[in-house]
Motif scaffolding. Structure first.
Motif, short mmCIF file in Angstrom:
data_model
loop_
_atom_site.label_atom_id
_atom_site.label_comp_id
_atom_site.label_asym_id
_atom_site.label_seq_id
_atom_site.Cartn_x
_atom_site.Cartn_y
_atom_site.Cartn_z
N ARG A 62 0.83 -1.21 0.00
CA ARG A 62 0.00 0.00 0.00
C ARG A 62 0.86 1.25 0.00
N ARG A 63 1.94 1.24 0.78
CA ARG A 63 2.81 2.42 0.82
C ARG A 63 3.52 2.62 -0.52
N ALA A 64 3.94 1.52 -1.16
CA ALA A 64 4.57 1.64 -2.47
C ALA A 64 3.59 2.19 -3.50
N ASN A 65 2.34 1.71 -3.48
CA ASN A 65 1.33 2.22 -4.41
C ASN A 65 1.00 3.68 -4.13
N HIS A 66 1.05 4.06 -2.87
CA HIS A 66 0.82 5.47 -2.53
C HIS A 66 1.90 6.36 -3.15
N LYS A 67 3.16 5.93 -3.05
CA LYS A 67 4.24 6.71 -3.67
C LYS A 67 4.08 6.76 -5.18
N LEU A 68 3.65 5.63 -5.76
CA LEU A 68 3.44 5.59 -7.20
C LEU A 68 2.31 6.53 -7.61
N ALA A 69 1.27 6.61 -6.80
CA ALA A 69 0.17 7.53 -7.09
C ALA A 69 0.63 8.98 -7.06
N VAL A 70 1.55 9.29 -6.15
CA VAL A 70 2.10 10.65 -6.10
C VAL A 70 2.85 10.96 -7.38
N LEU A 71 3.65 10.01 -7.87
CA LEU A 71 4.40 10.24 -9.10
C LEU A 71 3.47 10.34 -10.31
N ARG A 72 2.40 9.56 -10.33
CA ARG A 72 1.45 9.67 -11.44
C ARG A 72 0.70 11.00 -11.39
N HIS A 73 0.50 11.52 -10.19
CA HIS A 73 -0.13 12.84 -10.07
C HIS A 73 0.75 13.90 -10.72
N VAL A 74 2.08 13.74 -10.57
CA VAL A 74 3.00 14.68 -11.20
C VAL A 74 2.88 14.61 -12.72
N GLU A 75 2.80 13.40 -13.26
CA GLU A 75 2.80 13.22 -14.71
C GLU A 75 1.46 13.56 -15.34
N GLU A 76 0.36 13.20 -14.70
CA GLU A 76 -0.94 13.27 -15.36
C GLU A 76 -1.81 14.43 -14.89
N VAL A 77 -1.51 15.02 -13.73
CA VAL A 77 -2.39 16.05 -13.19
C VAL A 77 -1.68 17.40 -13.10
N SER A 78 -0.66 17.47 -12.24
CA SER A 78 -0.05 18.78 -11.98
C SER A 78 1.05 19.13 -12.97
N GLY A 79 1.80 18.12 -13.42
CA GLY A 79 2.93 18.38 -14.30
C GLY A 79 4.11 19.02 -13.60
N SER A 80 4.08 19.11 -12.28
CA SER A 80 5.15 19.77 -11.53
C SER A 80 5.28 19.08 -10.17
N ILE A 81 6.51 18.74 -9.82
CA ILE A 81 6.74 18.13 -8.51
C ILE A 81 6.45 19.13 -7.40
N ALA A 82 6.74 20.41 -7.64
CA ALA A 82 6.50 21.41 -6.60
C ALA A 82 5.02 21.50 -6.26
N ALA A 83 4.15 21.48 -7.30
CA ALA A 83 2.71 21.56 -7.04
C ALA A 83 2.20 20.30 -6.36
#
Length: 254
Positions: free
Chosen positions: A53-74
């Protein structure tokens, strides 16, 4: 960035809310209560599922960067994460994939001040002996072992040994006390019950020829703390009796 396709996500409204950080290890709603199975197998399975679950949570954060915000800062501001954590997860994912997002041990690779395994029993025995016999603290035990046994161990390491053996706190009668509570003034309840007397010799100024020595008597009452000073030409028992006032008519030098 490599494609992040290990999990499927719904980008409709409310998707981000489902992936907000939650306390890790929290049982899922509707799931069965956890318990200790035979030989601990159930606990091990729960630990593996929590790690996934923790690994999938980290993966979801990275997908949020790619597909939603486009920025690690956001993304890090949205999830409340640190910049270092996000870039560390990204670097591990690009190098190892999903396996790189799993939890790793935080133990140091090298501990030069740790207790040596080969002599651990001997060191612990010496630490306990010094604590029980001399009531030394961690700093003094560290100094003693280095000076007399050539054993190098940190004060924090000594404290951990004492903590594990429930010897980290001394009995109340052997603990260090603050200066204002360590000493108690010797007092009596009635004036004149006890006197503290001190004697020292003095030489009056302006003497010529053979110098003569005089003795200054200082008496302090233990009850009132009243101080009396007298000077006499002799230092003997009779002079001490005169100082106490048994014979108040006796003359003094000054």
């Amino acid at each position: 960035m490599a494609p992040l396709g290990c999990i499927s996500l719904d980008l409709s409204a409310g998707w981000c809310d489902r992936y907000r950080p939650v306390p890790w290890g929290t049982p899922e709603e509707g799931g069965a209560s956890t318990g200790r199975g035979r030989h601990g197998s159930r606990d091990s399975h729960e630990g593996l599922r929590a790690m996934e679950r923790r690994a999938n949570h980290k993966l979801a954060v990275l997908r949020h960067v790619e597909e939603v915000s486009g920025s690690i800062a956001a993304t890090r501001r949205y999830y409340g994460l640190s910049r270092q954590a996000c870039y560390r997860w990204l670097k591990r994912y690009e190098a190892e994939g999903l396996e790189g997002l799993k939890d790793r041990s935080s133990a140091p690779h090298h501990s030069p001040m740790a207790t040596a395994t080969a002599t651990e029993a001997d060191v612990v025995e010496k630490i306990l002996w010094l604590r029980q016999q001399y009531h030394f603290g961690p700093a003094r035990i560290t100094m003693y072992l280095k000076r007399y046994h050539d054993i190098t161990i940190s004060a924090s390491g000594v404290w951990r040994v004492l903590k594990n053996m429930n010897l980290n706190r001394l009995p109340a009668s052997q603990r260090y006390k603050r200066t204002e509570t360590r000493w108690k003034r010797h007092e009596k309840q009635r004036p004149g019950h006890a006197l503290q007397v001190d004697v020292q010799f003095i030489e009056p100024l302006g003497q010529t020829g053979r110098k003569k020595r005089y003795y200054q008597y200082t008496a302090i009452d233990d009850c009132t703390r009243l101080r009396v000073l007298r000077a006499y030409p002799t230092h003997d028992q009779k002079t001490a009796i005169l100082l106490t006032g048994i014979d108040p008519e006796a003359p003094t030098l000054f």
